[in-house]
Motif scaffolding. Structure first.
Motif, mmCIF file in Angstrom:
data_model
loop_
_atom_site.group_PDB
_atom_site.id
_atom_site.type_symbol
_atom_site.label_atom_id
_atom_site.label_comp_id
_atom_site.label_asym_id
_atom_site.label_seq_id
_atom_site.Cartn_x
_atom_site.Cartn_y
_atom_site.Cartn_z
ATOM 1 N N SER A 104 4.443 -10.874 44.716
ATOM 2 C CA SER A 104 4.126 -9.519 44.070
ATOM 3 C C SER A 104 5.536 -9.006 43.601
ATOM 4 N N PHE A 105 6.556 -9.076 44.478
ATOM 5 C CA PHE A 105 8.030 -8.545 43.905
ATOM 6 C C PHE A 105 8.475 -9.229 42.706
ATOM 7 N N LEU A 106 8.274 -10.708 42.871
ATOM 8 C CA LEU A 106 8.767 -11.550 41.680
ATOM 9 C C LEU A 106 8.030 -11.472 40.618
ATOM 10 N N SER A 107 6.623 -11.373 40.751
ATOM 11 C CA SER A 107 5.835 -11.038 39.446
ATOM 12 C C SER A 107 6.372 -9.861 38.709
ATOM 13 N N SER A 108 6.596 -8.779 39.427
ATOM 14 C CA SER A 108 6.789 -7.555 39.214
ATOM 15 C C SER A 108 8.126 -7.473 37.905
ATOM 16 N N ARG A 109 9.073 -8.521 38.735
ATOM 17 C CA ARG A 109 10.416 -8.707 37.756
ATOM 18 C C ARG A 109 10.279 -9.762 36.842
ATOM 19 N N GLY A 110 9.127 -10.520 36.656
ATOM 20 C CA GLY A 110 9.112 -11.615 35.767
ATOM 21 C C GLY A 110 10.186 -12.588 36.205
ATOM 22 N N ILE A 111 10.428 -12.827 37.498
ATOM 23 C CA ILE A 111 11.433 -14.127 37.801
ATOM 24 C C ILE A 111 10.637 -14.584 38.792
ATOM 25 N N GLY A 112 11.089 -16.038 38.547
ATOM 26 C CA GLY A 112 10.515 -17.088 39.679
ATOM 27 C C GLY A 112 9.111 -17.326 40.180
ATOM 28 N N PRO A 113 9.015 -17.934 41.110
ATOM 29 C CA PRO A 113 7.344 -18.376 41.314
ATOM 30 C C PRO A 113 6.696 -16.762 41.722
ATOM 31 N N ASN A 114 5.442 -16.895 41.465
ATOM 32 C CA ASN A 114 4.634 -15.730 41.595
ATOM 33 C C ASN A 114 3.423 -15.675 42.292
ATOM 34 N N SER A 115 3.280 -17.042 43.232
ATOM 35 C CA SER A 115 2.407 -17.090 44.277
ATOM 36 C C SER A 115 2.767 -17.518 45.505
ATOM 37 N N PRO A 116 2.213 -17.486 46.706
ATOM 38 C CA PRO A 116 2.771 -17.877 48.034
ATOM 39 C C PRO A 116 3.170 -19.518 47.850
ATOM 40 N N MET A 117 1.821 -20.456 46.945
ATOM 41 C CA MET A 117 2.370 -21.811 47.087
ATOM 42 C C MET A 117 3.557 -22.232 46.180
ATOM 43 N N GLY A 118 3.628 -21.452 45.031
ATOM 44 C CA GLY A 118 4.868 -21.248 44.354
ATOM 45 C C GLY A 118 5.918 -21.267 44.917
ATOM 46 N N ILE A 119 5.954 -20.075 45.843
ATOM 47 C CA ILE A 119 7.282 -19.715 46.638
ATOM 48 C C ILE A 119 7.654 -21.029 47.618
ATOM 49 N N ALA A 120 6.672 -21.679 48.117
ATOM 50 C CA ALA A 120 6.947 -22.842 49.199
ATOM 51 C C ALA A 120 7.336 -23.996 48.276
ATOM 52 N N ALA A 121 6.792 -24.208 47.153
ATOM 53 C CA ALA A 121 7.327 -25.287 46.375
ATOM 54 C C ALA A 121 8.866 -25.139 45.839
ATOM 55 N N TYR A 122 9.190 -23.967 45.399
ATOM 56 C CA TYR A 122 10.405 -23.453 45.374
ATOM 57 C C TYR A 122 11.322 -23.581 46.353
ATOM 58 N N LEU A 123 10.886 -23.402 47.609
ATOM 59 C CA LEU A 123 11.923 -23.256 48.568
ATOM 60 C C LEU A 123 12.111 -24.988 48.921
ATOM 61 N N ARG A 124 11.103 -26.014 48.860
ATOM 62 C CA ARG A 124 11.130 -27.332 48.909
ATOM 63 C C ARG A 124 12.176 -28.004 47.949
ATOM 64 N N GLY A 125 12.019 -27.391 46.744
ATOM 65 C CA GLY A 125 13.030 -27.895 45.665
ATOM 66 C C GLY A 125 14.294 -27.586 45.750
ATOM 67 N N ILE A 126 14.576 -26.430 46.154
ATOM 68 C CA ILE A 126 15.915 -26.010 46.311
ATOM 69 C C ILE A 126 16.638 -26.510 47.558
ATOM 70 N N LEU A 127 15.962 -26.815 48.565
ATOM 71 C CA LEU A 127 16.502 -27.512 49.911
ATOM 72 C C LEU A 127 16.696 -28.976 49.485
ATOM 73 N N ASP A 128 15.711 -29.557 48.725
ATOM 74 C CA ASP A 128 16.120 -31.010 48.270
ATOM 75 C C ASP A 128 17.430 -30.800 47.361
ATOM 76 N N ASP A 129 17.571 -29.953 46.680
ATOM 77 C CA ASP A 129 18.749 -29.894 45.757
ATOM 78 C C ASP A 129 19.981 -29.862 46.811
ATOM 79 N N ALA A 130 19.937 -29.030 47.734
ATOM 80 C CA ALA A 130 20.954 -28.915 48.737
ATOM 81 C C ALA A 130 21.201 -30.094 49.457
#
Length: 391
Positions: free
Chosen positions: A164-190
């Motif tokens: 909800s916070f991210l959606s209000s700012r218009g940044i990043g994923p805006n669903s719990p599954m989107g956040i989970a996918a984002y974390l997987r992606g950035i940890l893969d990058d790391a």
């Protein structure tokens, strides 16, 4: 040298509870603790006349110094322009002049974890990767306080309130599954970044810190409420081999056996927030700490200061007892358990030889709301003294 005698010592360590015990302090450290200790003739003796003595309390989740309560608009707990704030450190926002530091000592709290990631009560401002936390001693002044560990962890956050916070700012994923996918992606990058050669180009400060997280240099502290989000983060933890501590864990009681089996430590609370404050709190239960502890989960309790005032930490432990948590488990939940979760148990959290002389003398049951604190000692220095007023 200082000797505390005729005490009911709640050591929260291997020696358990000692009636009629004594404790010796020298150069800021405990040098002896037990029933029959020889008291040197030159020691200053404090006979507490059977009073309860505990380790200094530890709050594993606060936002102390990151925004004065009366100036909510000045709060500095979250960098709300980004999704990945791994390179940020809570210490750079801590105002050492915050009155909460003295409030903590008055309540017997001698060490706290300070985490980034919440703007004000009832208004979440939490990035999926919020930044690095620290563990700080309360002893000191505006010129400086001792840092026990820095970084003490990396705060991640998942769930609908984050989305909800991210959606209000218009940044990043805006669903719990989107956040989970984002974390997987950035940890893969790391992971890929950590395997780069030394001449592979510019340093990425965010991936640099996350690579250290993957190497388990410090734990992952995860803001999570719902059972579905708890299971999602546990999958990510398993995939990347993270050292994890879960925070809030509102619906953790539904997964007590899973958390115990995976040996996941949990920092529970704050329990005073109304269900209406966040949709994710609709299934909140005051019995969560006791249910988790009974299942074998290592539990700590939090104030989430300033959500609950920092000095209320022992009262929160008392409320957990009322709702079914065993007394000793509740006391450990604000002493040795948070010390272990934060990686500072070699220094604080129990009354043991060699540890810092952080302790509290009480005029009654340490976890009873009517009890008053008689004295607080930090690093062997008396920082709160009400012995004469109460004796």
């Amino acid at each position: 040298m200082l000797a505390i005698t005729n005490a009911h010592l709640h050591t929260c360590g291997p020696k358990g509870n000692i009636l009629g015990g004594s404790l010796l302090v020298q150069d800021g450290r405990i040098i002896a603790v037990g029933e029959e200790i020889a008291i040197p003739s030159d020691a200053r003796v404090i006979d507490v006349q059977g009073a309860n003595v505990t380790p200094g309390f530890i709050d594993a989740h606060t936002h102390m110094g990151m925004g004065w309560q009366e100036l909510a608009g000045e709060a500095d707990t979250n960098e709300s322009t980004g999704v990945n704030n791994a390179h940020l450190n809570a210490l750079d926002s801590v105002d050492l002049g915050d009155i909460a530091f003295q409030d903590a000592l008055d309540g017997g709290v001698t060490a706290v974890a300070i985490l980034p990631g919440k703007l004000m009560i009832g208004s979440p401002s939490i990035s999926p990767i919020s930044g690095q936390s620290i563990v700080m001693k309360m002893r000191g002044n505006i010129r400086g306080r001792e840092i026990l560990r820095n970084p003490a962890g990396m705060k991640l956050a998942v769930g609908a309130d984050v989305a909800s916070f991210l959606s209000s700012r218009g940044i990043g994923p805006n669903s719990p599954m989107g956040i989970a996918a984002y974390l997987r992606g950035i940890l893969d990058d790391a992971e890929r970044y950590s395997r780069r050669t030394s001449d592979a180009g510019e340093v990425d400060v965010q991936l640099e810190v996350l690579a250290r997280l993957l190497d388990r240099e410090f734990p992952t502290h995860v803001h999570v409420h719902r059972s579905s989000d708890i299971l999602a983060i546990l999958r990510i933890v398993d995939e990347f081999g993270l050292d994890v501590v879960l925070h809030h864990v509102t619906e953790g009681y539904l997964l007590a056996e899973v958390l115990a089996e995976k040996q996941v430590s949990c920092v529970v609370g704050p329990t005073s927030v109304a269900r209406e404050a966040l949709p994710e709190l609709r299934n909140a239960s005051d019995s969560t700490p006791g249910i988790l502890a009974s299942a074998g989960v290592q539990v700590a309790l939090m104030t989430d200061h300033p959500t609950d005032p920092i000095q209320f930490l022992p009262i929160i432990a008392g409320e957990a007892i009322r709702e079914g948590m065993a007394y000793e488990e509740a006391l450990k939940a604000i002493t040795i358990n948070p010390a272990r979760m934060l990686g500072v148990a070699n220094r604080v959290g129990s009354l043991e030889t060699g540890k810092d002389a952080d302790l509290v003398i009480h005029d009654g049951d340490p976890l009873e709301a009517m009890t008053r604190i008689r004295m607080v000692m930090a690093d062997g220095e008396i920082v709160v003294d009400h012995m004469q007023q109460i004796a």
